[in-house]
Design a protein around this motif. Structure first.
Motif, PDB file in Angstrom:
ATOM      1  N   THR A 227      30.425  52.187   1.119  1.00 50.01           N
ATOM      2  CA  THR A 227      29.556  51.057   0.785  1.00 50.01           C
ATOM      3  C   THR A 227      29.421  50.092   1.956  1.00 50.01           C
ATOM      4  OG1 THR A 227      30.303  51.246  -1.510  1.00 50.01           O
ATOM      5  CG2 THR A 227      29.139  49.242  -0.901  1.00 50.01           C
TER       6      THR A 227
ATOM      7  N   GLN B  64      26.926  51.760   4.502  1.00 53.66           N
ATOM      8  CA  GLN B  64      25.516  51.761   4.116  1.00 53.66           C
ATOM      9  C   GLN B  64      24.953  50.351   3.985  1.00 53.66           C
ATOM     10  OE1 GLN B  64      24.703  54.557   0.801  1.00 53.66           O
ATOM     11  NE2 GLN B  64      23.817  55.686   2.505  1.00 53.66           N
ATOM     12  N   SER B  65      25.675  49.462   3.336  1.00 54.73           N
ATOM     13  CA  SER B  65      25.171  48.102   3.169  1.00 54.73           C
ATOM     14  C   SER B  65      25.126  47.360   4.495  1.00 54.73           C
ATOM     15  CB  SER B  65      26.024  47.337   2.159  1.00 54.73           C
ATOM     16  OG  SER B  65      27.383  47.299   2.561  1.00 54.73           O
TER      17      SER B  65
ATOM     18  N   SER C  77      22.316  44.308  -0.677  1.00 62.20           N
ATOM     19  CA  SER C  77      23.149  44.774   0.434  1.00 62.20           C
ATOM     20  C   SER C  77      24.174  43.718   0.833  1.00 62.20           C
ATOM     21  CB  SER C  77      22.271  45.134   1.631  1.00 62.20           C
ATOM     22  OG  SER C  77      21.384  46.194   1.313  1.00 62.20           O
TER      23      SER C  77
ATOM     24  N   TYR D  53      26.650  57.664  11.870  1.00 57.75           N
ATOM     25  CA  TYR D  53      25.610  57.390  10.876  1.00 57.75           C
ATOM     26  C   TYR D  53      24.283  57.061  11.555  1.00 57.75           C
ATOM     27  CZ  TYR D  53      23.507  55.445   6.638  1.00 57.75           C
ATOM     28  OH  TYR D  53      22.690  55.184   5.567  1.00 57.75           O
TER      29      TYR D  53
ATOM     30  N   ALA E  43      27.642  59.639   3.140  1.00 58.54           N
ATOM     31  CA  ALA E  43      26.587  58.743   3.618  1.00 58.54           C
ATOM     32  C   ALA E  43      25.331  59.521   4.001  1.00 58.54           C
ATOM     33  CB  ALA E  43      27.095  57.935   4.816  1.00 58.54           C
TER      34      ALA E  43
ATOM     35  N   VAL F 234      21.496  59.529   2.318  1.00 54.27           N
ATOM     36  CA  VAL F 234      20.260  59.358   3.098  1.00 54.27           C
ATOM     37  C   VAL F 234      19.252  60.443   2.712  1.00 54.27           C
ATOM     38  CG1 VAL F 234      19.266  59.455   5.412  1.00 54.27           C
ATOM     39  CG2 VAL F 234      21.375  58.194   5.024  1.00 54.27           C
TER      40      VAL F 234
END
Length: 292
Positions: free
Chosen positions: A34, A37-38, A78, A171, A230, A234
């Motif tokens: 989290t 991604q956030s 987010s 990422y 992750a 996506v």
């Protein structure tokens, strides 16, 4: 006065039990995923807001009010998710309720503002994360005082920084190769991207070397599982764009190349294998604390 034998045995078993530290792998994977991604979503929102190439009037004329409202809701969500997971990482119970409350509002916003296929792909992680945070595993994590311990040594801080850099770099590299967008795509044109890709792939190896012995396999497995999940999310987010007409006007058609699925399968399989090798609770040591 001589203590009863049963009391002495119970105290001995208690001291042995205190030497066992639960890893809380599932909750820590959720926190890392989290935050990753956030954090990238916040960076993207800030970069987009600072972009002066398109005026606000042009945006309001080009896109519908519901889509603009969805973008704003995504930016707010987010920030909430990032702050909540930082609090959880420090063992603060308020982080759990902040995330669950924000997730409820985000799910309602997605269902109200986004096309249904896009909404379904966007609410998967909040639903799963909320269920995990309300589970006994999260309660054990928050009750464990070891979750608040960090390695304050130079090696521990350096290892933590390197793992964060490796996760962000991997990422960003995946997003750049998938969509040819993002900050990594802008700073690595042409042949430089290939060299940067090799450097990003070598960084986790350096991170593993810098991590203390006894924790290397676990940290490497955590990194691979987080990155595999992750990249899967996506691809899941782009799945609704693969069929024309499913999202309505204003949405572009895009099909992710099948080769990018290997970026999901290989890290996940390798990460699960490494975590399986060190799944038992570790023995706590005074000189060895969490590197991340």
């Amino acid at each position: 006065m001589k203590r009863p034998k049963s009391t002495a045995i119970n105290q001995q078993m208690h001291h042995r039990s205190t030497d066992i530290v639960e890893r809380h792998t599932t909750i820590r994977v959720l926190i890392g995923l989290t935050l990753l991604q956030s954090g990238f979503a916040i960076i993207h929102a800030v970069a987009w807001s600072l972009d002066r190439s398109t005026s606000w009037d042009e945006i309001t004329q080009t896109y519908s009010s519901s889509r603009i409202a969805l973008w704003l809701a995504a930016a707010i969500w987010s920030c909430i998710a990032f702050a909540a997971m930082l609090a959880l990482r420090r063992g603060m119970r308020a982080g759990r309720w902040a995330y669950v409350g924000g997730a409820v509002l985000w799910i309602l916003a997605m269902l109200a503002l986004a096309p249904l296929p896009l909404a379904l792909s966007g609410i998967l992680l909040p639903l799963v994360a909320s269920a995990l945070l309300l589970s006994p595993a999260a309660s054990r994590y928050l009750s464990d005082i070891a979750t608040r311990q960090t390695d304050s040594s130079l090696r521990g801080r350096a290892g933590h920084a390197m793992w964060v850099l490796a996760a962000a770099g991997y990422y960003a590299m995946y997003v750049a190769r998938l969509t040819n967008t993002g900050w990594l795509a802008e700073v690595s044109p042409g042949v430089w991207r290939g060299w940067l890709t090799l450097a990003m792939l070598a960084l986790p190896i350096a991170c593993t070397v810098c991590t203390r012995k006894g924790e290397r396999l676990w940290h490497a497995g955590m990194f691979l599982v987080i990155e595999g999940l992750a990249t899967f999310l996506v691809l899941l987010g782009y799945a609704p764009y693969a069929r024309t007409g499913t999202l309505g006007a204003g949405y572009s058609y895009y099909v992710a190349p099948a080769v990018h699925s290997s970026w999901v399968v290989v890290p996940l399989m390798a990460g699960v294998g490494l975590l399986g090798m060190c799944s038992s609770p570790r023995q706590s040591r005074k000189r060895e604390r969490w590197a991340i």
